[in-house]
Structure formats: C-alpha cells, structure tokens
Design a protein around this motif. Structure first.
Motif, mmCIF file in Angstrom:
data_model
loop_
_atom_site.group_PDB
_atom_site.id
_atom_site.type_symbol
_atom_site.label_atom_id
_atom_site.label_comp_id
_atom_site.label_asym_id
_atom_site.label_seq_id
_atom_site.Cartn_x
_atom_site.Cartn_y
_atom_site.Cartn_z
ATOM 1 N N ASP A 185 2.221 -9.898 0.047
ATOM 2 C CA ASP A 185 1.645 -8.801 -0.735
ATOM 3 C C ASP A 185 0.209 -8.543 -0.316
ATOM 4 O OD1 ASP A 185 3.953 -8.564 -2.067
ATOM 5 O OD2 ASP A 185 3.233 -9.357 -3.981
ATOM 6 N N ASP A 205 -2.301 -8.015 -2.236
ATOM 7 C CA ASP A 205 -3.321 -8.406 -3.204
ATOM 8 C C ASP A 205 -3.707 -9.885 -3.131
ATOM 9 O OD1 ASP A 205 -1.032 -9.489 -4.118
ATOM 10 O OD2 ASP A 205 -0.920 -8.318 -5.960
ATOM 11 N N GLN A 257 -2.117 -12.453 -3.740
ATOM 12 C CA GLN A 257 -1.574 -13.360 -4.761
ATOM 13 C C GLN A 257 -0.801 -14.478 -4.089
ATOM 14 O OE1 GLN A 257 0.342 -10.323 -7.470
ATOM 15 N NE2 GLN A 257 -0.433 -11.790 -8.944
ATOM 16 N N ARG A 298 0.676 -19.395 -6.867
ATOM 17 C CA ARG A 298 0.414 -17.959 -6.865
ATOM 18 C C ARG A 298 -0.819 -17.655 -7.697
ATOM 19 N NH1 ARG A 298 3.344 -13.137 -5.452
ATOM 20 N NH2 ARG A 298 3.062 -11.505 -6.996
ATOM 21 N N ARG A 345 -4.071 -11.313 -8.981
ATOM 22 C CA ARG A 345 -4.494 -10.179 -8.179
ATOM 23 C C ARG A 345 -6.008 -10.104 -8.277
ATOM 24 N NH1 ARG A 345 -3.565 -4.826 -6.573
ATOM 25 N NH2 ARG A 345 -1.332 -5.054 -6.234
HETATM 26 MG MG MG Z 1 0.617 -8.557 -6.966
#
Ligand code: MG
Ligand code: UDP
Length: 317
Positions: free
Chosen positions: A102, A104, A106, A204, A207
């Motif tokens: 992703d 962002d 994360q 994880r 964001r």
């Molecule tokens: Mg995300």
C-alpha cells in the motif's frame, strides 16, 4: 546476477504520502541493491488509480528525477484490486519477483528483506501476515477478523490476517494472469495458484498521512465481493434450508395423523399449517436447485485455469 524486484504500489489520491513513501522505498531498494540481494534493474512501480489530486504529477516527477521509479497511469478509478493487478501485470514483463504494497506505509517496509530471503530459499509466493492488530481500533479489528472467519465459513479460502502485502515470483504472476475473472478478489485467487509458499510476519502500522480510501461502505462491498466471487456456498445453504423446512412439514404431518388417531384434532388447522410449510420448503428447495445450476454457470463463466504446470520432464517438449 541478482534477481530483479519490482515493488508495486497502487495510489489513489495519495499526494500527501507519496514524497515520504518514495523516499523510504528508494532507501530500501538501494540498500538491497548494495547488499547484492536484488538487481540494479529493480524498480518501484507506482500505479495511479485515476486520482483527482496531484498524484500522477508527483509520480512523473519522481520518474524524471530517478529512473528507479516507474509509473502506470490508469484512465480512471478502477479500485485497489484492479489497480494492483494492472501494476503486477505490467511488472511481470520485466521482473523476476514483485511485491505489492500500500502507498500509506502501513505495511512495514522492513518485511521486504525477509520476503526476498524467502524467495531465494525457493518460495514463489510469500504472504505478509500481520502479527497483531494492536494498532487497529477495536471496531476495525473486530470487523476485519469476523470477515476472515465468515469468508472461510462460506468456502472462500483466504490466508488469515493477510491483506495484499505479498511477494510473487514471475511464474506465480504468470499463473495469476491465467485467471481471467472480472470480479477480482486477489487474496482469494492467489492461494489457488499453488507453488511453494511462505509467510512473513509484520506489524501493521497506522496510515501516516491522509485518510483511508476504504470507508465502511467500501469494506462491506469488498467483503461481499470476496464471498460472491469465490464461493457458491450461500446457494447450497438455501437448498439445505429448503430441505429442512420440507422435512419439518413431513414430521408435522406424521404428528397430526397420530394426534388424529388419538382423537385430538382442531378442524382445518393441521392441513393449513402443513401445506404452508410443505409449499414453503418445496419453493426454497427448487430455488436452491436452480441456484446450484446458476452457480455452476457462474463458475464456468470465470474460465479459471483448470491446472497450472510447474515443470515438465520430457526431452521432446
Ligand atoms: Mg491503508
Ligand atoms: N487505493 C486504490 N484505489 C482505490 C482505493 C485505494 O488504488 O480506489 C489504494 C490506496 O492508494 C492505498 C491502498 O489502495 O495504496 C490501500 O488503501 P487505504 O490505505 O486507504 O486502505 P486501508 O489501509 O484503510 O484499508
């Protein structure tokens, strides 16, 4: 000569995160190249999924400044899964392995090293699996974990707590390209490819800028998509329900006849109730049977590959 790695990053309105993401990914790539783990021809491939902000301008600038960054621009917003597939299919032409991630951050960038190691130790698919969801809100954690459970119950096999952070070798990508379905749910399809797989745990994060492009509404429709595009079990449950209800009506009939023999009767009631249940059950059962055929047609229209070959041992071929 080390293998070529492509990191594929779908981006939708990500102007706020791109500068930092590109910086971190570049650092990761140069470290890996220096360590001799990946080829100098490795790239970070950003896929612009029809963003309405400056995302594509930023990607073009990055590409001009540094050839390690490449970009793919989709004509309009097609959603995360399609954007990811577009990136992976583009990467397939020139990479030996591709990691999807992703925009962002994360997904912990440091897990890339371990994924690449698993790849060299012979895995064709390496799943990034979350070690914990401590940083997610209770609501997100609860909905997400129930989602995996319901999915598995309804017959869509997925890897628990694995999102779309994964490494795939080129031949695994070639396998993926054989799946021609339009309703795309990658997490369900990738396990169907086969080959040796491995997992890498990572934590994880949150964001770090901008907001989630997956509000609850999109999450629910994503879950629905996953279930309906991977499984026809819901139809099976209708058939079973219809059968059970019909069974109840038969049991009722037997009880009523027994009661009648013993002289306990209410005029008219037994016949009405029995027919209601019997007809209801039969209707559901017939719907289920029709559904079974529709389910078959549905799966046929996906024209999924029936097999993928790993290797052939024959001098003539
Ligand atoms: Mg995300
Ligand atoms: N994304 C995309 N197209 C969309 C929605 C999202 O390419 O229509 C990308 C987005 O840019 C990000 C990734 O998909 O890289 C995951 O989205 P997000 O982080 O918003 O989802 P969340 O982590 O909140 O589930």
């Amino acid at each position: 000569m080390a293998d070529i790695l492509y990191i594929v990053v779908p981006c939708y309105n990500e102007e706020e995160v791109l500068p930092e993401t590109s910086r971190q990914l570049k650092k990761k790539m140069t470290d890996l190249i220096r360590a001799g783990k990946i080829s100098e021809r490795s790239r970070v491939l950003f896929v612009n999924d029809g963003s309405r902000d400056r995302t594509w301008e930023l990607i073009s600038e990055l590409h001009e400044q540094d050839s390690i960054f490449s970009g793919v621009d989709l004509t309009r917003n097609r959603g995360h899964q399609n954007a990811l597939l577009a990136g992976l299919m583009t990467a397939k032409k020139s990479c030996d392995m591709a990691i999807s991630m992703d925009a962002d951050l994360q997904d912990d960038v440091d897990a890339v090293d371990r994924m690449v190691e698993e790849y060299y130790s012979g895995c064709d698919i390496v799943y990034g699996v979350r070690s914990s969801r401590k940083k997610d809100s209770f609501f997100k954690r609860f909905t997400a974990e129930s989602f995996y459970r319901v999915m598995n119950f309804l017959g869509a096999e997925t890897v628990f707590n694995h999102a779309d952070y994964r490494l795939m070798s080129r031949r695994a990508l070639e396998g993926l390209s054989e799946f021609r379905e339009v309703n795309l749910f990658l997490r369900g399809i990738v396990p169907m490819i086969g080959y040796r797989t491995g997992t890498v745990e990572y934590e994880r994060g949150e964001r770090f800028a901008g907001e989630s492009k997956y509000p609850l509404k999109k999450m629910l429709s994503f879950a629905m998509e996953g279930i309906t595009s991977l499984s026809t079990k819901p139809i099976r449950y209708i058939t079973i329900l219809g059968f059970l209800i019909f069974l109840v009506s038969i049991i009722m009939l037997i009880t009523f006849i027994a009661q009648w023999a013993m002289g306990i009767t209410v005029a008219g009631w037994a016949s009405v109730i029995c027919s209601v249940w019997a007809i209801g059950g039969l209707i559901l059962l017939s719907l289920g049977v029709i559904g079974e055929y529709i389910g078959k047609i549905y799966l046929e229209t996906k024209s999924r590959p029936r097999f993928l070959i790993r290797e052939v041992l024959d001098d003539e071929i």
